[in-house]
Design a protein around this motif. Structure first.
Motif, PDB file in Angstrom:
ATOM      1  N   HIS A   6       0.832  -1.195   0.000  1.00  0.00           N
ATOM      2  CA  HIS A   6       0.000   0.000   0.000  1.00  0.00           C
ATOM      3  C   HIS A   6       0.870   1.250   0.000  1.00  0.00           C
ATOM      4  N   ALA A   7       0.282   2.343  -0.478  1.00  0.00           N
ATOM      5  CA  ALA A   7       0.983   3.625  -0.450  1.00  0.00           C
ATOM      6  C   ALA A   7       1.332   3.977   0.994  1.00  0.00           C
ATOM      7  N   LEU A   8       2.528   4.479   1.200  1.00  0.00           N
ATOM      8  CA  LEU A   8       2.984   4.843   2.541  1.00  0.00           C
ATOM      9  C   LEU A   8       3.277   6.338   2.665  1.00  0.00           C
ATOM     10  N   HIS A   9       3.233   7.048   1.563  1.00  0.00           N
ATOM     11  CA  HIS A   9       3.577   8.471   1.566  1.00  0.00           C
ATOM     12  C   HIS A   9       2.364   9.337   1.893  1.00  0.00           C
ATOM     13  N   THR A  16       5.155   3.641   9.759  1.00  0.00           N
ATOM     14  CA  THR A  16       6.027   3.102  10.801  1.00  0.00           C
ATOM     15  C   THR A  16       7.108   2.224  10.168  1.00  0.00           C
ATOM     16  N   ASP A  17       8.132   1.933  10.945  1.00  0.00           N
ATOM     17  CA  ASP A  17       9.174   1.024  10.469  1.00  0.00           C
ATOM     18  C   ASP A  17       8.586  -0.342  10.134  1.00  0.00           C
ATOM     19  N   ASP A  18       7.624  -0.790  10.918  1.00  0.00           N
ATOM     20  CA  ASP A  18       6.989  -2.085  10.653  1.00  0.00           C
ATOM     21  C   ASP A  18       6.269  -2.086   9.303  1.00  0.00           C
ATOM     22  N   GLU A  19       5.586  -0.999   8.977  1.00  0.00           N
ATOM     23  CA  GLU A  19       4.889  -0.905   7.693  1.00  0.00           C
ATOM     24  C   GLU A  19       5.878  -0.899   6.536  1.00  0.00           C
ATOM     25  N   ILE A  20       6.963  -0.178   6.700  1.00  0.00           N
ATOM     26  CA  ILE A  20       7.984  -0.125   5.654  1.00  0.00           C
ATOM     27  C   ILE A  20       8.626  -1.492   5.474  1.00  0.00           C
ATOM     28  N   ASP A  21       8.959  -2.153   6.572  1.00  0.00           N
ATOM     29  CA  ASP A  21       9.559  -3.492   6.495  1.00  0.00           C
ATOM     30  C   ASP A  21       8.596  -4.488   5.850  1.00  0.00           C
ATOM     31  N   ALA A  22       7.315  -4.405   6.177  1.00  0.00           N
ATOM     32  CA  ALA A  22       6.323  -5.309   5.601  1.00  0.00           C
ATOM     33  C   ALA A  22       6.190  -5.089   4.096  1.00  0.00           C
ATOM     34  N   ALA A  23       6.214  -3.839   3.667  1.00  0.00           N
ATOM     35  CA  ALA A  23       6.140  -3.541   2.233  1.00  0.00           C
ATOM     36  C   ALA A  23       7.377  -4.075   1.512  1.00  0.00           C
ATOM     37  N   ALA A  48      18.132  -8.335   0.699  1.00  0.00           N
ATOM     38  CA  ALA A  48      17.292  -7.577  -0.226  1.00  0.00           C
ATOM     39  C   ALA A  48      16.184  -6.836   0.514  1.00  0.00           C
ATOM     40  N   VAL A  49      15.545  -7.502   1.466  1.00  0.00           N
ATOM     41  CA  VAL A  49      14.485  -6.862   2.250  1.00  0.00           C
ATOM     42  C   VAL A  49      15.043  -5.649   2.997  1.00  0.00           C
ATOM     43  N   ALA A  50      16.207  -5.805   3.625  1.00  0.00           N
ATOM     44  CA  ALA A  50      16.820  -4.700   4.374  1.00  0.00           C
ATOM     45  C   ALA A  50      17.189  -3.544   3.458  1.00  0.00           C
ATOM     46  N   GLU A  51      17.750  -3.838   2.296  1.00  0.00           N
ATOM     47  CA  GLU A  51      18.129  -2.778   1.356  1.00  0.00           C
ATOM     48  C   GLU A  51      16.916  -2.034   0.823  1.00  0.00           C
ATOM     49  N   ILE A  52      15.868  -2.753   0.498  1.00  0.00           N
ATOM     50  CA  ILE A  52      14.654  -2.111  -0.025  1.00  0.00           C
ATOM     51  C   ILE A  52      13.982  -1.282   1.055  1.00  0.00           C
ATOM     52  N   THR A  56      13.431   2.678   0.846  1.00  0.00           N
ATOM     53  CA  THR A  56      12.074   3.194   1.026  1.00  0.00           C
ATOM     54  C   THR A  56      12.039   4.290   2.083  1.00  0.00           C
ATOM     55  N   ARG A  57      12.770   4.093   3.169  1.00  0.00           N
ATOM     56  CA  ARG A  57      12.832   5.131   4.206  1.00  0.00           C
ATOM     57  C   ARG A  57      13.395   6.436   3.631  1.00  0.00           C
TER      58      ARG A  57
END
Length: 90
Positions: A6-9, A16-23, A48-52, A56-57
């Motif tokens: 989902h859009a996060l902006h 939240t960090d959790d939302e960004i990590d989940a995306a 890859a998850v950590a880099e993305i 994203t942050r």
């Protein structure tokens, strides 16, 4: 676009960090074609998850908008209504 991402902006409160990590996790799952990597690929998958998530942050921090922030509850209600219409039985 994957329906689970989902859009996060431009939300209040901010993503939240959790939302960004989940995306990021959903994105990597989608492009890798697997929900759970093998042991041989786990390190690459996690990296890859950590880099993305990191990228994203930075992206969310750098984006600029003049639009007022969206309310999370209002947007969630819109998504629920759209889903109910989409999956309604005749």
């Amino acid at each position: 676009m994957c329906r689970n991402i989902h859009a996060l902006h431009n939300f209040e409160p901010r993503a939240t960090d959790d939302e960004i990590d989940a995306a990021a996790l959903q994105y990597v799952r989608k492009i890798s074609g697997t929900n759970r990597p093998s042991r041989a690929n786990q390190e690459a998958f996690d990296h890859a998850v950590a880099e993305i998530a990191h990228a994203t942050r930075h992206l969310l921090a750098d984006l600029v908008t003049t639009a007022p922030p969206k309310d999370r509850e209002v947007e969630a209600a819109k998504h629920r209504e759209r889903s109910a219409r989409r999956f309604a039985t005749a």
